[in-house]
Design an enzyme around this catalytic site. Structure first.
Site, PDB file in Angstrom:
ATOM      1  N   GLU A   1       1.083  -0.834   0.110  1.00 34.39           N
ATOM      2  CA  GLU A   1       0.015  -0.219   0.103  1.00 34.39           C
ATOM      3  C   GLU A   1       0.953   1.496   0.322  1.00 34.39           C
ATOM      4  O   GLU A   1       1.596   1.319   0.628  1.00 34.39           O
ATOM      5  CB  GLU A   1      -1.214  -0.422   1.572  1.00 34.39           C
ATOM      6  CG  GLU A   1      -2.181  -1.064   1.417  1.00 34.39           C
ATOM      7  CD  GLU A   1      -2.330  -1.126   2.748  1.00 34.39           C
ATOM      8  OE1 GLU A   1      -3.409  -1.599   3.083  1.00 34.39           O
ATOM      9  OE2 GLU A   1      -1.837  -0.099   3.826  1.00 34.39           O
ATOM     10  N   CYS A   2       0.608   2.218  -0.773  1.00 29.19           N
ATOM     11  CA  CYS A   2       0.989   3.556  -0.705  1.00 29.19           C
ATOM     12  C   CYS A   2       2.535   3.808  -0.992  1.00 29.19           C
ATOM     13  O   CYS A   2       3.377   2.621  -1.848  1.00 29.19           O
ATOM     14  CB  CYS A   2       0.717   4.173   0.391  1.00 29.19           C
ATOM     15  SG  CYS A   2       0.377   5.997  -0.010  1.00 29.19           S
ATOM     16  N   GLY A   3       3.499   3.728   0.051  1.00 28.05           N
ATOM     17  CA  GLY A   3       5.075   3.847   0.385  1.00 28.05           C
ATOM     18  C   GLY A   3       5.146   2.112  -0.090  1.00 28.05           C
ATOM     19  O   GLY A   3       5.962   2.187  -0.925  1.00 28.05           O
TER      20      GLY A   3
ATOM     21  N   MET B   1       5.227   2.168  -3.769  1.00 33.34           N
ATOM     22  CA  MET B   1       6.592   2.501  -4.377  1.00 33.34           C
ATOM     23  C   MET B   1       7.363   1.850  -4.265  1.00 33.34           C
ATOM     24  O   MET B   1       8.243   1.809  -5.500  1.00 33.34           O
ATOM     25  CB  MET B   1       6.686   4.019  -3.372  1.00 33.34           C
ATOM     26  CG  MET B   1       5.285   5.872  -3.403  1.00 33.34           C
ATOM     27  SD  MET B   1       5.805   6.626  -2.903  1.00 33.34           S
ATOM     28  CE  MET B   1       7.022   7.322  -2.955  1.00 33.34           C
TER      29      MET B   1
ATOM     30  N   GLY C   1      -0.977  -0.956  -5.066  1.00 33.52           N
ATOM     31  CA  GLY C   1      -1.685   0.155  -5.348  1.00 33.52           C
ATOM     32  C   GLY C   1      -1.429   1.187  -4.257  1.00 33.52           C
ATOM     33  O   GLY C   1      -1.336   1.125  -3.036  1.00 33.52           O
TER      34      GLY C   1
END
Length: 467
Positions: free
Chosen positions: A343-345, A348, A441
């Site tokens: 998730e998120c970080g 990435m 995501g």
């Protein structure tokens, strides 16, 4: 998700809410928690809405369980059950509000606001009021907040940023005009300030003298806040009405002798997790194993699943890139079929490259083709309903799960397997990679909004036991 057996439980609780963001809620909650801790009270803390970082400060102070209470993610009966499970057996639960007291998830509505949560949980409220630049006008503002909803349940007032001399003069005026008890104040704090960065407050682990600052806050609170009055308000809260909620423990638990080990990234770069999500996995039989992509050289042994949570990979991009052995270890695990939610970080981190906060480019895992780059503003901020566009191993076609987005970095490859729909507008857009064992995501997912999602993840993890 209807309660099957209604029962009432005593959970002493109080909410510290504000008129607006910046009213001093977090500082006041930290001060109160720290002083109650020094009194050897057993404590719990909650946060209205989807924020992570405030709860990290609460945990750093109390060492106790924390939870988010969010009426967008789950219906009222589940919020009450989460509040109960988090606070049962403690002397007091302090709930920190979000934004202004009546500010809901949509403009012009109080739905899912601090007020809505206080109403649905019958929690008494203490209103934090910033006094900067005001004297008598603050009385008018407080009266407006009190009268805006007749069932506001505001039972106390805390004044912030006011001198002792002014407090002693204004307190009787406020009480006379509002008929509400003023339970104390915080003066302007020259030696305490919570630093912020692009995603909000810096995390507690990044503040070297945090304990000294908390002790300073505690001393101030001891002199300026009527803590016995706050404790009394909390203990007089009505019994919490809860039921046997099917989505709290609806997923089959594993046998006690079956140990599913789920590794979760946890350090300064990856630290944003809903505690309720982690507890749900534990309740279903998982053993959670923390590891650090910054410091560890490889994944822990015998993992059957992976969580890569949100955080600040852009701040620590160079260290993450330099830890080549860990990048290789995670990429190999995912490639060999280990179920992974990112998730998120964490999402990435899976890309080929990330642009750091220093605007330099750094190599990451390369599990997802594409780059993550810095933008100049918040990207797709707010609540989202995520709908699967096709059959996946995590969600059936057209099945939903809810989440929240808050990021200044974007991706050249955000995913296409789900559709995200915003609550605050008609905007929708493709998102999420959900292929085979990987779900990744930008949205932070809230597991209680769809426990079947978690059951499928656990089932995938259990299959790794057979390998």
């Amino acid at each position: 998700m209807n309660p099957t057996t209604i029962r009432k439980q005593k959970v002493p609780r109080v909410m510290i809410a504000g008129i607006a963001s910046g009213s001093g809620k977090t500082t006041m909650v930290c001060a109160i928690l720290q002083e109650f801790k020094k009194r050897s009270l057993s404590l719990a803390a909650c946060k209205c809405g989807p924020d992570y970082i405030d709860l990290m400060f609460h945990r750093a102070i109390t060492g106790a369980k924390t939870a988010n209470l969010d009426l967008y993610f789950t219906p009222p009966e589940v919020v009450r059950e989460i509040l109960y499970q988090n606070g049962v057996g403690t002397d007091i639960t302090i709930i920190e509000g979000v934004m202004g007291y009546y500010d809901g998830m949509q403009l012009g509505k109080d739905t899912a606001s601090s007020y809505d949560i206080a109403k649905q949980t019958e929690t008494p409220v203490i209103l934090a009021v910033s006094c900067k630049g005001m004297s008598l006008s603050l009385v008018a503002i407080v009266k407006g907040v009190l009268e805006f909803r007749k069932d506001s349940n505001i039972q106390g007032i805390l004044l912030n940023g006011i001198s002792k001399e002014m407090y002693e003069r204004i307190k009787p005026i406020v009480e006379e005009e509002t008929k509400i008890l003023v339970v104390g104040f915080l003066p302007p704090l020259s030696n305490f300030r919570l630093e912020s960065r692009h995603l909000g407050l810096v995390t507690p682990d990044e503040i070297e003298d945090l304990q000294d600052q908390l002790d300073y806050l505690s001393e101030i609170a001891r002199e300026s806040i009527d803590l016995d009055a706050i404790l009394g308000i909390a203990k007089n809260a009505p019994e919490l009405e809860i039921g046997e909620i099917t989505n709290i423990d609806s997923c089959d638990r594993n046998e006690p002798n079956v140990k599913i080990r789920i590794g979760y990234a946890y350090d300064q770069a990856f630290c944003f997790y809903y505690q309720e999500n982690l507890r749900m996995l534990e309740n279903m039989g998982a053993t959670l194993v923390p590891f650090s992509p910054l410091r560890d050289t490889e994944l822990p042994d015998n993992l059957h699943g992976l969580l890569l949570g949100g955080g600040y990979p852009e701040v620590y991009a160079k260290q993450l890139a330099d830890n080549i052995s860990m990048r290789k270890s995670i990429k190999e695990a995912i490639g060999l079929g280990t179920p992974c939610i990112a998730e998120c970080g964490g999402f990435m981190y899976l890309h080929e490259r990330v642009q750091g906060k220093d605007e330099e480019w750094y190599e990451m895992l390369g599990v997802i083709k594409g780059d993550c780059y810095k933008t100049k503003k918040l990207v797709r901020f707010g609540y989202v309903t995520l709908t699967a566009k096709e059959q996946t191993r995590y969600l059936d076609k057209d099945e939903i799960i809810r989440g929240h987005e808050f990021h200044y970095w974007d991706s050249t490859n955000t995913g296409v397997h789900f559709t995200a729909t915003k609550t605050s507008s008609d905007l929708s857009y493709p998102t999420i990679h959900a292929k085979d064992n990987l779900l990744a995501g930008y949205p932070h997912l809230y597991y209680h909004s769809n426990p079947r999602f978690v059951k499928r993840f656990m089932k995938m993890c259990s299959k790794r036991l057979e390998i």
